[in-house]
Design an enzyme around this catalytic site. Structure first.
Site, mmCIF file in Angstrom:
data_model
loop_
_atom_site.group_PDB
_atom_site.id
_atom_site.type_symbol
_atom_site.label_atom_id
_atom_site.label_comp_id
_atom_site.label_asym_id
_atom_site.label_seq_id
_atom_site.Cartn_x
_atom_site.Cartn_y
_atom_site.Cartn_z
ATOM 1 N N CYS A 150 0.830 -1.209 0.000
ATOM 2 C CA CYS A 150 0.000 0.000 0.000
ATOM 3 C C CYS A 150 0.862 1.255 0.000
ATOM 4 O O CYS A 150 0.360 2.367 -0.082
ATOM 5 C CB CYS A 150 -0.917 0.031 1.217
ATOM 6 S SG CYS A 150 -2.039 -1.368 1.273
ATOM 7 N N ASP A 185 2.725 2.388 2.491
ATOM 8 C CA ASP A 185 3.117 2.936 3.789
ATOM 9 C C ASP A 185 3.038 1.927 4.928
ATOM 10 O O ASP A 185 2.087 1.166 5.045
ATOM 11 C CB ASP A 185 2.389 4.240 4.173
ATOM 12 C CG ASP A 185 0.979 4.334 3.647
ATOM 13 O OD1 ASP A 185 0.348 3.270 3.498
ATOM 14 O OD2 ASP A 185 0.506 5.466 3.419
ATOM 15 N N CYS A 197 5.263 8.180 2.374
ATOM 16 C CA CYS A 197 5.522 9.491 1.788
ATOM 17 C C CYS A 197 5.882 10.492 2.890
ATOM 18 O O CYS A 197 5.853 10.174 4.082
ATOM 19 C CB CYS A 197 4.300 9.969 1.020
ATOM 20 S SG CYS A 197 2.889 10.306 2.072
ATOM 21 N N CYS A 215 -2.708 9.238 5.938
ATOM 22 C CA CYS A 215 -1.436 9.176 6.687
ATOM 23 C C CYS A 215 -1.678 9.424 8.176
ATOM 24 O O CYS A 215 -1.071 8.775 9.031
ATOM 25 C CB CYS A 215 -0.456 10.233 6.167
ATOM 26 S SG CYS A 215 -0.003 10.041 4.444
#
Lengths: 410, 132
Positions: B36, B38, B62, B105
């Site tokens: 995915c 992350d 990221c 995130c």
């Protein structure tokens, strides 16, 4: 001192070469005529320029000038070639063959045709990005009217065996279109030697302007007929109506001329810089994987200017942040509008983690040795910084097989 | 494209590191998946009174994912585990000025906190069982 930012995204677009711009300028100013105006010198001057451009482009791809149709770019050329053949030959068959790694301009055009009842076979590719010639042979049926396979892939730089594909298509009596956008001006291309019936060409990938392209359409053995996609004044032998973009057309031809004039020297220079970049980062960093054919052992199967590599355990967008003064692109999901990693990299079967970690470097005519040195240094620093905080890198170094971990996918 | 705060956490991440996962006072949360794009690992060192005295992270992801986890370690230190469990991703979004495409995130960071606290609690439960 290196000038920042550095542009290393020459597979996305290229700057217009000053020689190209100089050739174009008169056609914006004093020679602004409409090439379709047959009754005054303004029109004649424009027509002369278009004729020169047509002859020049034809010469460098081994075609006849009458086989060049000017368009707004490669996307339009792909649409015209694929939809134009599909509509014109619909009574002959309804089957088209392409590959999973084609540009969206081809894939989405094929998808549009599927919605209209056409059948499309999407050939898979192997780990390096090649289609299998046997797969192609087996996919061709009596209903197949077109095979469309790109010459060079825009992401991973793999060069398909166009000559063999063309030969198969010719033997089986199927038309062959190739999207040669990335290849033309960088590697040799001859429509007769390669048995190509239709080829898409773009200006801005070879130091020409944006908004101009061409489609090569074979006139004999076999004669290819296309159903026009834009109706109007019947320009371009009825295949593409619309007043000709004379400065753009001149720029397209001049751009190709400049590329072809120093092709072998420029290829050698760019290949050397590409290999220097690759060797520079792999000399210091472990677990750097090439996407597409190996630049060192199989350079003949890869665009000389393209290096697509994955820095394992480092996410692509974070990587791009770490080298913010260097313009590159990534196959990471985070850099795409769809939040999906690159479908081209996924098609290679390399694993989505590798797709997320990929960076595409596109070296260009104006790339200098100093820029490559700067890039090597900053890429190495960024990868080290990010691996230092990557749990995956730590786990891998401890000998944990990341594939054996039960991840909570989200 | 990125807020100043994200850039700052990216360039100078707080509390990058590893705590001993076998320490009974350390809770580890590992969330996300490589495919995915992350993966966050958050580790908390928790006193016997349930106060978070140290936090370490490592993140594959990221810049916003790195910043979210870095900021999470900062905000969580000194809190009790009950307080930590109440932390909402929206606090991270607000602090880091995350755009809508990067909200996930912050969600991942919240999940990491909860996973680390739960791991600690599970460890403590097990210890109690062994002792009783």
């Amino acid at each position: 001192m290196v000038q920042l930012p550095i542009y290393l995204d020459n597979n996305a677009t290229t700057p217009v070469d000053p020689r190209v711009l100089d050739a174009m300028l008169p056609y914006f100013k004093e020679s602004f005529g409409n090439s379709a105006s047959r009754n005054h010198p303004f029109g004649w001057k424009a027509e002369e320029a278009v004729d020169w451009a047509r002859e020049t482009i034809a010469k460098y791809i081994g075609a006849d000038p009458k086989e060049i149709v000017f368009t707004s770019g490669a996307t339009e050329s792909d649409n015209l070639a694929i939809k134009g053949v599909a509509e014109m030959y619909a009574s002959k068959g309804d089957h088209i063959i392409t590959a999973t790694t084609e540009h969206k301009a081809v894939i989405d055009t094929c998808k549009a045709l599927e919605r209209k009842g056409f059948k499309v076979t999407y050939l898979p590719v192997n780990k390096e990005g090649f289609i299998s010639l046997d797969d192609l042979k087996n996919a061709i049926t009596e209903k197949t009217i077109l095979v469309t396979i790109m010459y060079a892939n825009n992401e991973i730089g793999v060069l398909q065996d166009i000559e063999s594909i063309g030969k198969i298509c010719r033997e089986r009596g199927v038309l062959f279109h190739t999207d040669s956008t990335q290849a033309i001006g960088k590697v040799a291309f001859d429509v007769n030697k390669m048995n190509v019936d239709l080829a898409s060409i773009s200006g801005h990938k070879m130091y020409g302007p944006k908004g101009i392209g061409a489609l090569y359409v074979r006139k004999k053995n076999p004669r290819v007929k296309l159903s026009a996609q834009i109706d109007g004044g019947g320009h371009e032998r009825g295949m593409r109506s619309g007043t000709l973009n004379v400065p753009g057309i001149v720029g397209l031809a001049k751009a190709l001329e400049v590329c072809m004039t120093d092709l072998s020297e420029e290829t050698a220079r760019i290949t050397r810089l590409r290999d220097k970049l690759y060797n520079g980062v792999t000399a210091v960093l472990d677990e750097v994987y090439v996407n597409g054919p190996d630049p060192l052992t199989a350079p003949e199967w890869r665009l000389p200017n393209n290096l697509n590599i994955s820095f394992a355990y480092v996410e692509g967008e974070a990587m791009m942040m770490g080298i913010k003064d260097i313009a590159v692109s990534s196959g990471s999901a985070c850099t795409s509008a769809s939040l999906e990693p690159s479908y081209v990299l996924k098609a290679l079967g390399v694993g989505e983690d590798i797709a997320h970690s990929s960076i595409r470097f596109g070296i260009g005519r104006f790339t200098t040795e100093e820029e490559i040195d700067y890039t090597i240094e900053h890429v190495v620093t960024a990868v080290k910084h990010l691996r230092e905080m990557s749990p995956l890198y730590e786990m891998a170094k401890m000998g944990i097989d990341l594939k054996s971990v039960e991840w909570a996918a989200h | 494209m990125y807020s100043e705060k994200v850039l700052d956490h990216y360039s100078h991440p707080r509390n990058v590191g590893t705590l001993d996962p076998n320490d009974p006072n350390v809770g580890t949360g590992l969330v996300g998946a490589p495919e995915c794009g992350d993966v966050m690992r958050l580790q908390l060192k928790i006193t016997d009174d349930g106060v978070i005295e140290d936090a370490k992270f490592k993140t594959f992801g990221c810049g916003s994912a790195i910043a979210s986890s870095s900021f999470a370690t900062e905000m969580i230190k000194g809190k009790t585990i009950d307080e930590a469990f109440q932390i909402k991703n929206t606090e991270i979004v607000k602090e880091l000025n995350l755009p809508p495409v990067k909200i996930h995130c912050s969600v991942l960071a919240e999940d990491a906190i909860k996973a680390a606290v739960s791991d600690f609690r599970a460890k403590q439960e097990k210890l109690k069982e062994v002792h009783s």
